[in-house]
Write a protein that holds these residues in place. Structure first.
Motif, PDB file in Angstrom:
ATOM      1  N   UNK A  33      -0.734 -35.503  -5.901  1.00  0.00           N
ATOM      2  CA  UNK A  33       0.432 -35.870  -5.086  1.00  0.00           C
ATOM      3  C   UNK A  33       1.635 -36.203  -5.949  1.00  0.00           C
ATOM      4  N   UNK A  34       1.413 -36.926  -7.031  1.00  0.00           N
ATOM      5  CA  UNK A  34       2.590 -37.344  -7.833  1.00  0.00           C
ATOM      6  C   UNK A  34       2.905 -36.339  -8.952  1.00  0.00           C
ATOM      7  N   UNK A  35       2.193 -35.225  -8.944  1.00  0.00           N
ATOM      8  CA  UNK A  35       2.452 -34.117  -9.887  1.00  0.00           C
ATOM      9  C   UNK A  35       2.294 -34.526 -11.337  1.00  0.00           C
ATOM     10  N   UNK A 156       6.651 -20.968 -17.698  1.00  0.00           N
ATOM     11  CA  UNK A 156       5.275 -21.231 -17.239  1.00  0.00           C
ATOM     12  C   UNK A 156       4.376 -21.735 -18.382  1.00  0.00           C
ATOM     13  N   UNK A 157       4.897 -22.577 -19.253  1.00  0.00           N
ATOM     14  CA  UNK A 157       4.096 -22.987 -20.408  1.00  0.00           C
ATOM     15  C   UNK A 157       3.340 -24.290 -20.090  1.00  0.00           C
ATOM     16  N   UNK A 158       2.008 -24.160 -19.981  1.00  0.00           N
ATOM     17  CA  UNK A 158       1.150 -25.318 -19.714  1.00  0.00           C
ATOM     18  C   UNK A 158       1.309 -26.333 -20.850  1.00  0.00           C
ATOM     19  N   UNK A 197       8.503 -27.634 -14.629  1.00  0.00           N
ATOM     20  CA  UNK A 197       8.712 -26.846 -13.408  1.00  0.00           C
ATOM     21  C   UNK A 197       8.009 -27.593 -12.267  1.00  0.00           C
ATOM     22  N   UNK A 198       8.738 -27.968 -11.246  1.00  0.00           N
ATOM     23  CA  UNK A 198       8.140 -28.699 -10.113  1.00  0.00           C
ATOM     24  C   UNK A 198       7.860 -27.743  -8.949  1.00  0.00           C
ATOM     25  N   UNK A 199       7.018 -28.216  -8.014  1.00  0.00           N
ATOM     26  CA  UNK A 199       6.798 -27.468  -6.774  1.00  0.00           C
ATOM     27  C   UNK A 199       5.735 -26.392  -6.870  1.00  0.00           C
ATOM     28  N   UNK A 204      -1.165 -29.198  -9.922  1.00  0.00           N
ATOM     29  CA  UNK A 204       0.048 -30.033  -9.888  1.00  0.00           C
ATOM     30  C   UNK A 204      -0.032 -31.198 -10.860  1.00  0.00           C
ATOM     31  N   UNK A 205      -1.249 -31.544 -11.298  1.00  0.00           N
ATOM     32  CA  UNK A 205      -1.393 -32.666 -12.226  1.00  0.00           C
ATOM     33  C   UNK A 205      -1.014 -32.320 -13.654  1.00  0.00           C
TER      34      UNK A 205
END
Ligand code: FAD
Length: 383
Positions: A33-35, A156-158, A197-199, A204-205
């Motif tokens: 939820x809090x990304x 898109x870099x993890x 990058x959000x969304x 998402x974590x």
């Protein structure tokens, strides 16, 4: 290939599961939820050896065979795919590339921190204009005396915003894969900017980032391997990385199966538990077969690596099958849970969202099929 785990492998699996059940599973919904995961967990995972898998003890690692690595990745995938991604990239793509291609100085500089989980690595290959066609990347590193100066952009870099070091691929020569060189770039270098990058739909974590490189200066000693060998370093890292993704997907399928069996045993409709309905058992059977088939393909690829045999096509098969199986399992699990599967009070919707990207990164399902097709026919259909 040995289908029975030995005592050490079982002990590692049990330790990993116990740790993750306590430290990750209760928090994963909140992280989602809090990304952001709570990054304080990373050094704890380092203590347990997650970041040191496959790395010799002299650099802080725990060694371990390839099947043990798959077990670790499966447990991480079963608990939280965001965490699995952080480890896969930092240990699997970055630390192992340094181990394989680095100088002693580079190994001593980076591996102790990376294996401890006190430092994190990211893998900078994809660019806004070049994803599947990574060999056409345009980030440029030009020679300036004893240094290289890097300009370009990655996407898109993890781990991008959390990382201490970026294994970055940039063009030092002409067009095509042979003009690419790998660099170990400290992320606090002036001109290196990472933006989250959000969304995202899933994962998402974990931090997925854009990188901007503007006049980033590194010494020639930051080159990993030889100049012009960057693309082959990237591709061989990704071949092994695909086994790690596949193992994480096995964990997702397993988690979907376990959650579905538990829920179907408790939830009653028409005066009977859901588990008594044949159509519900059909979905559970599909997940069970997918878990076994994906695990076997994954261990097969890992076993080939362990025996120093060609493993690229086996890794593509495992990654393709396991990632598609994880999406199927996520869908089945939501169906078993009915409306409750659709809300984040239960984890199955997260399993599906996390699974979805597995068919995209480290080579999409289409790219895996082209690799398998090329191996079978001898004909490349990439272009
Ligand atoms: P494209 O390459 O534009 O592909 C779009 C579609 O076209 C796909 O369906 C693809 O299969 C299809 N396609 C492309 N070429 C062909 C062809 N020849 N034949 C048939 N179909 C084709 N990258 C990194 O470098 N480091 C990371 O850490 C990293 N982490 C990521 C994390 C997340 C969450 C995501 C979403 C991506 C990450 N990536 C990372 C990038 C990822 O590897 C790319 O997204 C992936 O390689 C696909 O590239 P693209 O998105 O540009 O899609």
């Amino acid at each position: 290939m040995n289908f029975q785990l030995d005592e050490d492998q079982i002990a590692f699996r049990d330790l990993a599961r116990e740790f993750l059940e306590k430290e990750a599973v209760p928090h994963r919904a909140e992280w989602d939820r809090k990304e952001s995961i709570d990054t304080a967990i990373l050094p704890k995972m380092g203590n347990l050896g997650f970041f040191g898998m496959g790395i010799p003890e002299e650099y802080g690692g725990i060694e371990g065979d390839q099947i043990t690595y798959c077990i670790g990745m499966e447990e991480l995938g079963r608990a939280d795919s965001s965490l699995r991604g952080v480890v896969s990239v930092s240990n699997g793509l970055v630390a192992r590339s340094i181990l394989l291609h680095g100088t002693e100085e580079q190994k001593h500089q980076w591996l102790p921190g990376l294996t401890a989980g006190t430092q994190i690595g990211c893998f900078g290959l994809t660019e806004p204009g070049t994803g599947s066609d990574a060999g056409a990347l345009t980030t440029r590193a030009r020679r300036d005396g004893d240094d290289f100066v890097i300009d370009g952009a990655k996407v898109f870099i993890t781990n991008g915003t959390w990382a201490d070091v970026c294994l970055l691929f940039a063009r030092t020569g002409g067009p095509g894969p042979k003009g690419i060189t790998a660099f170990l770039v400290p992320t606090d270098s002036p001109g290196f900017v990472a933006t989250t990058i959000h969304g995202k739909l899933g994962l998402r974590g974990q931090a997925t980032s854009e990188l901007s490189l503007s006049g980033v200066r590194v010494p020639a000693s930051a080159v990993l391997g030889e100049e012009g060998r960057g693309f082959s370093i990237a591709m061989s890292s990704l071949d092994k990385g695909r086994i790690s993704v596949a193992a994480g997907c096995v964990g997702i399928v397993q988690a979907c199966l376990e959650a579905s069996v538990a829920y179907a045993g408790e939830r009653e409709q028409f005066g009977r538990p859901l588990a008594t309905f044949q159509l519900v058992q059909d979905m559970i059977a599909e997940m069970s077969v997918d878990a076994d088939a994906a695990r076997m393909l994954t261990w097969r690829a890992a076993d080939l690596v362990e025996h120093h045999l060609p493993y690229g096509t086996a890794a593509s098969k495992a990654k393709y099958f396991a990632s598609e199986a994880a999406v199927r399992a996520g869908n089945h699990a939501i169906q078993v849970f009915g409306g409750y599967g659709y809300i984040d009070e239960y984890p199955v919707q997260k399993f599906l969202r996390d699974a979805r990207v597995m068919t995209l990164y480290e080579g999409t399902s289409q790219i895996q099929k082209l690799l398998i097709g090329r191996a079978e026919t001898g004909v490349s259909a990439f272009i």
